[in-house]
Scaffold this active site. Structure first.
Site, PDB file in Angstrom:
ATOM      1  CG  ASN A  53      -1.667   1.353   1.334  1.00  0.00           C
ATOM      2  OD1 ASN A  53      -2.628   1.584   0.622  1.00  0.00           O
ATOM      3  ND2 ASN A  53      -1.215   2.242   2.222  1.00  0.00           N
ATOM      4  CD  GLU A  54      -1.411   5.489   0.351  1.00  0.00           C
ATOM      5  OE1 GLU A  54      -2.534   5.900   0.002  1.00  0.00           O
ATOM      6  OE2 GLU A  54      -0.831   5.860   1.392  1.00  0.00           O
ATOM      7  CG  ASN A  55       5.337   0.528   0.807  1.00  0.00           C
ATOM      8  OD1 ASN A  55       4.635   1.204   1.567  1.00  0.00           O
ATOM      9  ND2 ASN A  55       5.752  -0.669   1.135  1.00  0.00           N
TER      10      ASN A  55
ATOM     11  CG  HIS B  15      -4.422   5.225  -3.108  1.00  0.00           C
ATOM     12  ND1 HIS B  15      -3.637   4.702  -2.096  1.00  0.00           N
ATOM     13  CD2 HIS B  15      -4.874   4.162  -3.813  1.00  0.00           C
ATOM     14  CE1 HIS B  15      -3.610   3.379  -2.201  1.00  0.00           C
ATOM     15  NE2 HIS B  15      -4.359   3.037  -3.243  1.00  0.00           N
TER      16      HIS B  15
ATOM     17  CB  SER C 140      -2.603  -0.122  -4.494  1.00  0.00           C
ATOM     18  OG  SER C 140      -3.754   0.664  -4.698  1.00  0.00           O
TER      19      SER C 140
END
Length: 627
Positions: free
Chosen positions: A420-422, A490, A467
Site C-alpha cells: 500500500n502506497e510504498n 488514491h 497501489s
C-alpha cells in the site's frame, strides 16, 4: 486425529529484570490469570492493572506495556495413545517475537505474527502433567534494535523518514499507530493453540478449477498427506479413492458447471470438496467456479483498470477493509458474517484488504465467498520502507507462499497487491524529502519475490506491485504514479489537499481504490468512550480520538463550509456525519457517471477502536449516514 485445545489454565507475568541491584521493598508482579487466545493488554485490563485503552486517554496510560517483555504459561495433562504416535503443538498465531518452552526445555522460537508455528513434540511430552511456557520479547525494543543494526550495516542516517521500527518486525502495521488507530503494539497468543495427535493427517488440500474452451470446467485437487492411509476425495456425486502416497490428486470434468458471480451479477454457487483419510482426518472446502481478469489496456483516456469476471466487465463498488479491532484476538466469526452481510446489503461487490493490517481469517473469506464480495488482497506492507536483504526476502517468500496456498481456493479472491502506497511514498518523498533513503528499500520484495510466488502458486490471478500503480509514459505527468488517467488511484486531493468535497469532480481516476472524508463516530460510541465531563467536542479527550492529523480548524472548516457551526458534541456528530455522506455521494456519483472510471472503493468501511475517521461504520458496527 485427536485435537486438544490448550486454552485453559493460562497465566501471565511481566518479565521485569529490575535495575540489577537489590530493592528489598519493591514488589514484583506475580503470575496473574490470562485468557488465550488473547492479547496482553486485555489480560492487564481484566486484572485491573490498566484501564481500558479505548476509553478516555487510556491509550496514553499503557505505553509502558509495549516496552516490556511478557511470559505466558499453562499446564496440561497428557497420556499416550499408541494409535496416535505423532504429536505436534500448533500455534495458529503468536504475536510476535517469542521463545517456546515445554517442560523447561526450549523447543522453538518464532518471529512472524502472520504465520502459524508447529512444534514436533512426539518425544518431548511427559505422561501426566506438562508445562507450556512462552516468553514474548517487546516488539518495540526488538524493532528499534534491529533498525539500529541494519542502518549501521547499510550506512544510513538514523533520522530517515518512513523507515521506523515496525519495518523490522513482521507484525500488523496498524498496531504501531495509524491516522485512524492508536499505538497499542501489544503481544500475546492471539489465535488458537492445539495439541495434535495422529497416525496420518492431511497437511494441505488445494483445489484448482480451470475453465475449458467449450465452457466446461476441469477441477483438479492436490492433497499432501503425512503418514500412511487411504484417501477419499469427493466433489458432489464424484468420488475417488487414492492409495498411499505423499501427494494425491482428483481430476474431473464438470459438464454443466454453475458459476460463481459477484454480488448483483448472479448467484454465488459454491461446490463442496472433501478430502478424507481412513484414519478420520477430514478437510472440507467450498469453491466457486469463475474466471478473473484485470484488464489494463491503452485507450483514449490513458490506460484502463477494469476487473472482468466470467468474461463480463465489472464496475467495482465497495470499500477498503482494515482489521476490526486493535486487539485482533477478540474478533469473532459472528463479527465477520454480520459485517460482510452489511457490505452485501449496501450493494458492495468488492473489499480491499488493506496492506497495513492482516491476512484475514478463514471466516472472513468464507463470508465473502457466500456474499459475492470480491477481495483485493494486499500483502501486509504499507507506507514504509522495508529491509530487503537475502534474509528478509526469504521471510517474505515463506510468508507469501503460506498465504497464497491458503487463500487461492476462495472464489472471492480477485487480486494480489504487493503493498500500500510504498511506491508513491518513495516517488513523492513524503515529509522531509532529504530524510528519505537513497533507494526504494523493499522494491525487490514487491517486484521479484511476491510476483514469483503468485506466478508459481496462483497462476492466472492478477498481481500488481503497489497501489496506486498507474504511471503514464508520456505527457504532463510522465512517470508519476497516482496521476490519474492510468491504473488505480488514491484520490486524496480533497481531504489532504483542497479540502472541499466538491473537488471530487476534478478526479480522472480510472479506478479510485482510495478516497474518503472523515467524520465523528456515533453518539452511542462516545457515550461508551467518554466520562460525563469529557463531552466538549473541542476538548482534549474527544480530540485525542481523532488521529487524522488534520488541524482542528481545518477539519472543522470542512464541515462548516456546508453546515452550521456546531455548539455541542451532538451537533458535531450530526453535522460531520452528514457532511461525510454528502462528500462520498459526490465522489461516488462522479465516478459512476464517468466513462473513464471502472471502480470506486471508499476509504474506509470499518474501525478498530472508538475514533473519528473516514469509516462509514464505527467501532460499535453502527452505520453512519454515508452508509
Amino acid at each position: 486425529m485427536r485435537r486438544t485445545a490448550l486454552h485453559s489454565n493460562w497465566s501471565f507475568l511481566h518479565l521485569d529484570p529490575g535495575p540489577g541491584y537489590p530493592q528489598p521493598n519493591v514488589q514484583r508482579q506475580r503470575w496473574l490469570p490470562a485468557t488465550v487466545p488473547g492479547n496482553v493488554h486485555l489480560d492487564l485490563m481484566a486484572n485491573g492493572v490498566i484501564q481500558d485503552p479505548f476509553a478516555r486517554l487510556g491509550e496514553l496510560g499503557c505505553r509502558w506495556v509495549d516496552e516490556a517483555d511478557w511470559a505466558y504459561r499453562t499446564t496440561f495433562t497428557w497420556s499416550p495413545d499408541p494409535a496416535l504416535p505423532r504429536r505436534v503443538l500448533r500455534f495458529e498465531g503468536l504475536d510476535t517475537v517469542c521463545v517456546v518452552f515445554l517442560n523447561g526445555e526450549e523447543v522453538a522460537s518464532h518471529d512472524n505474527m502472520f504465520l502459524p508455528l508447529e512444534v514436533d513434540v512426539t518425544d518431548r511430552l511427559r505422561e501426566g502433567e506438562n508445562e507450556l511456557r512462552l516468553e514474548f520479547r517487546s516488539a518495540v525494543r526488538t524493532g528499534q534494535q534491529r533498525r539500529s543494526a541494519y542502518f549501521a550495516a547499510e550506512g544510513l542516517p538514523t533520522v530517515l523518514e518512513r523507515f521506523d521500527e515496525r519495518a523490522f518486525v513482521r507484525k500488523a502495521g496498524y498496531m504501531w499507530a495509524w491516522d485512524w488507530g492508536p499505538r497499542l503494539v501489544s503481544c500475546g497468543i492471539w489465535r488458537t493453540v492445539e495439541l495434535l495427535e495422529f497416525a496420518a493427517r492431511i497437511v494441505s488440500f488445494s483445489v484448482f478449477p480451470e475453465r475449458l474452451a467449450d465452457g466446461r470446467y476441469r477441477v483438479r485437487t492436490e492433497t499432501e498427506v503425512e503418514g500412511e492411509g487411504e484417501l477419499t476425495l469427493t466433489l458432489g456425486e464424484h468420488s475417488v479413492t487414492s492409495p498411499p502416497g505423499e501427494v494425491r490428486e482428483l481430476d474431473l470434468i464438470l459438464d454443466e458447471p454453475r458459476l460463481w458471480w459477484p454480488n448483483g451479477m448472479g448467484e454465488q454457487h459454491l461446490y463442496e470438496v472433501t478430502a478424507r483419510l481412513d484414519s478420520g482426518h477430514e478437510v472440507r472446502k467450498r469453491i466457486g467456479l469463475k474466471t478473473i481478469e484485470l484488464r489494463r489496456k491503452p485507450d483514449r483516456f490513458g490506460e484502463s483498470f477494469e476487473f472482468v469476471v466470467n468474461g463480463r466487465p465489472l464496475w467495482a463498488r465497495g470499500a477498503n477493509w482494515i482489521p476490526n479491532d486493535s486487539f485482533p484476538s477478540r474478533i469473532t466469526e459472528t463479527d465477520y458474517r454480520e459485517q460482510i452481510r452489511a457490505c452485501r446489503d449496501l450493494g458492495f461487490n468488492m473489499l480491499r484488504v488493506w496492506g497495513g493490517g492482516l491476512y484475514e481469517s478463514e471466516a472472513f473469506y468464507a463470508a465473502c465467498d457466500e456474499a459475492g464480495i470480491l477481495v483485493w488482497q494486499d500483502f501486509p506492507y504499507a507506507c514504509c520502507y522495508y529491509p530487503d536483504g537475502p534474509a528478509e526476502q526469504a521471510t517474505a517468500r515463506a510468508e507469501a507462499a503460506f498465504h497464497v496456498r491458503r487463500l487461492r481456493d476462495h472464489a472471492c479472491l480477485a487480486l494480489w497487491c504487493g503493498n500500500n502506497e510504498n511506491h508513491q511514498m518513495w516517488q513523492e518523498k513524503w515529509g522531509v524529502p532529504t530524510d528519505h533513503p537513497p533507494r526504494y528499500y523493499g522494491e525487490p520484495i514487491y517486484e521479484e519475490v511476491l510476483p514469483s510466488v503468485v506466478e508459481e502458486l496462483d497462476p492466472g490471478r492478477p498481481y500488481i506491485p503497489s497501489s496506486p500503480i498507474g504511471i503514464p509514459p508520456a505527457g504532463r505527468e510522465a512517470g508519476k504514479i497516482n496521476s490519474g488517467g492510468w491504473g488505480d488511484s488514491h484520490y486524496w486531493d480533497v481531504w489532504h489537499g483542497r479540502g472541499d468535497w466538491r473537488f471530487y469532480l476534478d478526479s480522472d481516476a480510472r479506478f479510485s481504490s482510495e478516497f474518503g472524508f472523515a467524520s465523528s463516530c456515533s453518539l452511542a460510541l462516545w457515550d461508551r468512550t467518554l466520562a460525563p465531563g469529557d463531552r466538549d467536542f473541542e476538548g482534549p479527550i474527544v480530540r485525542w480520538h481523532d488521529k487524522t492529523k488534520k488541524a482542528w480548524e481545518i477539519y472543522r472548516g470542512y464541515v462548516t463550509a456546508h453546515y452550521p457551526e456546531p455548539k455541542t458534541l451532538e451537533d458535531w456528530v450530526y453535522y460531520s456525519q452528514l457532511n461525510q455522506r454528502d462528500a462520498l455521494r459526490c465522489g461516488i456519483e462522479h465516478y459512476r457517471r464517468g466513462e473513464f472510471c471502472r471502480g470506486s472503493l471508499i476509504w474506509q468501511f470499518n474501525d478498530c477502536w472508538p475514533v473519528e475517521s473516514w469509516a462509514v461504520q464505527d467501532y460499535l458496527r453502527l452505520l453512519k449516514p454515508a452508509g
